[in-house]
Design a protein around this motif. Structure first.
Motif, PDB file in Angstrom:
ATOM      1  N   GLY A  11       0.808  -1.223   0.000  1.00 52.36           N
ATOM      2  CA  GLY A  11       0.000   0.000   0.000  1.00 52.36           C
ATOM      3  C   GLY A  11       0.836   1.267   0.000  1.00 52.36           C
ATOM      4  O   GLY A  11       0.453   2.275   0.602  1.00 52.36           O
ATOM      5  N   LEU A  12       1.970   1.246  -0.690  1.00 51.70           N
ATOM      6  CA  LEU A  12       2.915   2.371  -0.657  1.00 51.70           C
ATOM      7  C   LEU A  12       2.363   3.597  -1.378  1.00 51.70           C
ATOM      8  O   LEU A  12       1.893   3.504  -2.511  1.00 51.70           O
ATOM      9  CB  LEU A  12       4.239   1.946  -1.285  1.00 51.70           C
ATOM     10  CG  LEU A  12       5.363   2.984  -1.271  1.00 51.70           C
ATOM     11  CD1 LEU A  12       5.778   3.316   0.159  1.00 51.70           C
ATOM     12  CD2 LEU A  12       6.561   2.488  -2.066  1.00 51.70           C
ATOM     13  N   ASP A  35      -0.622   3.776  -3.747  1.00 54.97           N
ATOM     14  CA  ASP A  35      -1.120   2.460  -3.326  1.00 54.97           C
ATOM     15  C   ASP A  35      -0.492   1.317  -4.127  1.00 54.97           C
ATOM     16  O   ASP A  35      -1.182   0.505  -4.740  1.00 54.97           O
ATOM     17  CB  ASP A  35      -2.652   2.413  -3.448  1.00 54.97           C
ATOM     18  CG  ASP A  35      -3.260   1.303  -2.592  1.00 54.97           C
ATOM     19  OD1 ASP A  35      -2.571   0.818  -1.694  1.00 54.97           O
ATOM     20  OD2 ASP A  35      -4.421   0.941  -2.843  1.00 54.97           O
ATOM     21  N   ILE A  36       0.846   1.252  -4.080  1.00 55.92           N
ATOM     22  CA  ILE A  36       1.584   0.189  -4.775  1.00 55.92           C
ATOM     23  C   ILE A  36       1.833  -0.980  -3.826  1.00 55.92           C
ATOM     24  O   ILE A  36       2.383  -0.804  -2.737  1.00 55.92           O
ATOM     25  CB  ILE A  36       2.938   0.704  -5.301  1.00 55.92           C
ATOM     26  CG1 ILE A  36       2.747   1.816  -6.334  1.00 55.92           C
ATOM     27  CG2 ILE A  36       3.765  -0.439  -5.877  1.00 55.92           C
ATOM     28  CD1 ILE A  36       2.291   1.369  -7.678  1.00 55.92           C
ATOM     29  N   THR A  37       1.439  -2.167  -4.232  1.00 52.63           N
ATOM     30  CA  THR A  37       1.718  -3.398  -3.487  1.00 52.63           C
ATOM     31  C   THR A  37       2.475  -4.338  -4.416  1.00 52.63           C
ATOM     32  O   THR A  37       1.998  -4.645  -5.510  1.00 52.63           O
ATOM     33  CB  THR A  37       0.418  -4.053  -2.995  1.00 52.63           C
ATOM     34  OG1 THR A  37      -0.221  -3.174  -2.057  1.00 52.63           O
ATOM     35  CG2 THR A  37       0.701  -5.386  -2.304  1.00 52.63           C
ATOM     36  N   LEU A  38       3.673  -4.762  -3.971  1.00 49.08           N
ATOM     37  CA  LEU A  38       4.557  -5.524  -4.856  1.00 49.08           C
ATOM     38  C   LEU A  38       5.569  -6.314  -4.029  1.00 49.08           C
ATOM     39  O   LEU A  38       6.108  -5.801  -3.053  1.00 49.08           O
ATOM     40  CB  LEU A  38       5.290  -4.546  -5.792  1.00 49.08           C
ATOM     41  CG  LEU A  38       6.318  -5.106  -6.775  1.00 49.08           C
ATOM     42  CD1 LEU A  38       5.631  -5.939  -7.844  1.00 49.08           C
ATOM     43  CD2 LEU A  38       7.105  -3.963  -7.419  1.00 49.08           C
ATOM     44  N   ASN A  73       3.842   0.615   3.768  1.00 56.79           N
ATOM     45  CA  ASN A  73       5.002  -0.040   4.379  1.00 56.79           C
ATOM     46  C   ASN A  73       5.986  -0.500   3.331  1.00 56.79           C
ATOM     47  O   ASN A  73       5.594  -0.921   2.237  1.00 56.79           O
ATOM     48  CB  ASN A  73       4.550  -1.255   5.206  1.00 56.79           C
ATOM     49  CG  ASN A  73       3.953  -0.855   6.547  1.00 56.79           C
ATOM     50  OD1 ASN A  73       4.612  -0.199   7.353  1.00 56.79           O
ATOM     51  ND2 ASN A  73       2.713  -1.235   6.779  1.00 56.79           N
ATOM     52  N   ILE A  74       7.285  -0.409   3.686  1.00 56.67           N
ATOM     53  CA  ILE A  74       8.359  -0.966   2.871  1.00 56.67           C
ATOM     54  C   ILE A  74       9.182  -1.875   3.770  1.00 56.67           C
ATOM     55  O   ILE A  74       9.708  -1.430   4.791  1.00 56.67           O
ATOM     56  CB  ILE A  74       9.279   0.129   2.287  1.00 56.67           C
ATOM     57  CG1 ILE A  74       8.490   1.131   1.458  1.00 56.67           C
ATOM     58  CG2 ILE A  74      10.384  -0.500   1.449  1.00 56.67           C
ATOM     59  CD1 ILE A  74       9.324   2.318   0.992  1.00 56.67           C
ATOM     60  N   LEU A  75       9.277  -3.150   3.403  1.00 60.76           N
ATOM     61  CA  LEU A  75      10.138  -4.082   4.119  1.00 60.76           C
ATOM     62  C   LEU A  75      11.247  -4.525   3.180  1.00 60.76           C
ATOM     63  O   LEU A  75      10.977  -5.016   2.081  1.00 60.76           O
ATOM     64  CB  LEU A  75       9.355  -5.309   4.600  1.00 60.76           C
ATOM     65  CG  LEU A  75       8.597  -5.171   5.931  1.00 60.76           C
ATOM     66  CD1 LEU A  75       7.310  -4.385   5.717  1.00 60.76           C
ATOM     67  CD2 LEU A  75       8.277  -6.539   6.520  1.00 60.76           C
ATOM     68  N   ILE A  76      12.498  -4.319   3.605  1.00 65.37           N
ATOM     69  CA  ILE A  76      13.655  -4.741   2.823  1.00 65.37           C
ATOM     70  C   ILE A  76      14.448  -5.722   3.676  1.00 65.37           C
ATOM     71  O   ILE A  76      14.904  -5.374   4.766  1.00 65.37           O
ATOM     72  CB  ILE A  76      14.528  -3.542   2.413  1.00 65.37           C
ATOM     73  CG1 ILE A  76      13.704  -2.535   1.602  1.00 65.37           C
ATOM     74  CG2 ILE A  76      15.732  -4.018   1.605  1.00 65.37           C
ATOM     75  CD1 ILE A  76      14.430  -1.263   1.257  1.00 65.37           C
TER      76      ILE A  76
END
Length: 325
Positions: A11-12, A35-38, A73-76
């Motif tokens: 949901g970025l 709202d990018i989900t990837l 959220n961004i998880l790296i």
């Protein structure tokens, strides 16, 4: 065994506020990433494609933490950027590398190649002698002679400068590389050399790539998966061969038809030219953002934003009327 997710976007959003008026201020928003989900898995090469202004570079800047996200959220590598500690960020800065479009503008003209490659290592506290040895090692990895360590940027060609930029990116042993238009400033013959080098390095070091480009021929050649962006939205995502052979979103089909056909056996293929120009990212209303340019649009397209629809395994498209090819 399921592959590890190296980059997870949920949901970025990245909005830029624009204030107007002196006495009575009004605020409008540029929805550059909406709202990018990837998910990008470890060892994958994901190509991100779209017209200029679609939000590709902004998305990369947010992933690199050069621009703060508005929401999502961004998880790296399992680390959430929103809650990351200082130690977490230090770890991520060594794990993620970036190669920019114009290497000449990203190398200090007053520093030698050796100094430029050593710079990120010195910043991260690597001893000078260790950094010198590593600079020689990564220069070998990008297939350049050691004598270039004493050269200055103005003495090198575009292809050589891009190899230096890649060598510098490899200096801290990254696990993820973000490449923003890595070949657009190069001659066609040199482009092929750089792409082959990137593929060799990815296989050798098991790197995860996010490759941003507007050149679909580059994307087709290098990518495992393709993500297509239009005006801040992700409109199609899936395996590269599936997207190229069976594009389901009218925008993706338009991009493919707009790219030069390299195979002489396919040059008689009928091509559809997209009408109109990309719209504005300011005050975008409801509905599909491609609606005004799409010949398949119906009333529902202008009223509601389409959800992602799974066409085949791993192939998703955000369209009310996905193409039946």
């Amino acid at each position: 065994m399921e592959q590890k997710v190296m980059i997870k976007l949920d949901g970025l959003k990245k909005y830029f506020a624009i204030e107007k008026g002196i006495v009575k201020k009004t605020v409008t928003y540029v929805k550059a990433v909406d709202d990018i989900t990837l998910d990008i898995h470890e060892g994958e090469i994901v190509g991100l494609v779209g017209e200029s202004g679609s939000g590709k570079t902004t998305l990369a800047r947010v992933i690199l933490n050069l621009s703060k996200m508005t929401d999502g959220n961004i998880l790296i590598d399992g680390i959430n950027l929103a809650t990351a500690t200082r130690d977490d960020m230090k770890k991520l800065r060594s794990e993620i590398a970036v190669v920019f479009q114009d290497p000449a503008s990203n190398l200090n003209p007053r520093q030698t190649v050796e100094s430029s490659i050593m710079r990120p290592m010195v910043i991260h506290g690597v001893p000078k002698e260790t950094a010198k040895k590593k600079a020689r090692d990564v220069l070998d990895m990008v297939k350049m002679d050691q004598r270039y360590l004493d050269s200055y940027p103005h003495q090198l060609s575009g292809g050589q400068l891009q190899r230096i930029a890649i060598a510098r990116a490899l200096a801290l042993n990254p696990r993820v590389m973000i490449l923003d238009e890595p070949t657009s400033a190069l001659d066609v013959s040199v482009q092929a050399q750089i792409l082959n080098l990137l593929l060799d390095l990815q296989e050798q070091l098991q790197l995860t790539y996010l490759v941003i480009t507007h050149d679909l021929n580059v994307i087709k050649y290098i990518s495992d998966k393709i993500a297509v962006m239009y005006l801040g939205k992700l409109v199609e995502f899936g395996p590269a061969q599936e997207i190229v052979s069976h594009a389901r979103h009218p925008y993706t089909k338009g991009l493919l038809d707009a790219s030069p056909i390299l195979d002489p056996r396919q040059r008689s293929r009928k091509k559809e030219v997209m009408r109109g120009d990309p719209g504005s990212l300011i005050n975008i209303g409801e509905g599909c953002r491609f609606c005004d340019r799409c010949k398949y649009a119906t009333e529902v397209c202008g009223k509601r934003t389409p959800d992602d629809t799974t066409m085949n395994e791993g192939h998703q498209v955000a369209c009310f009327h996905p193409l039946n090819l």
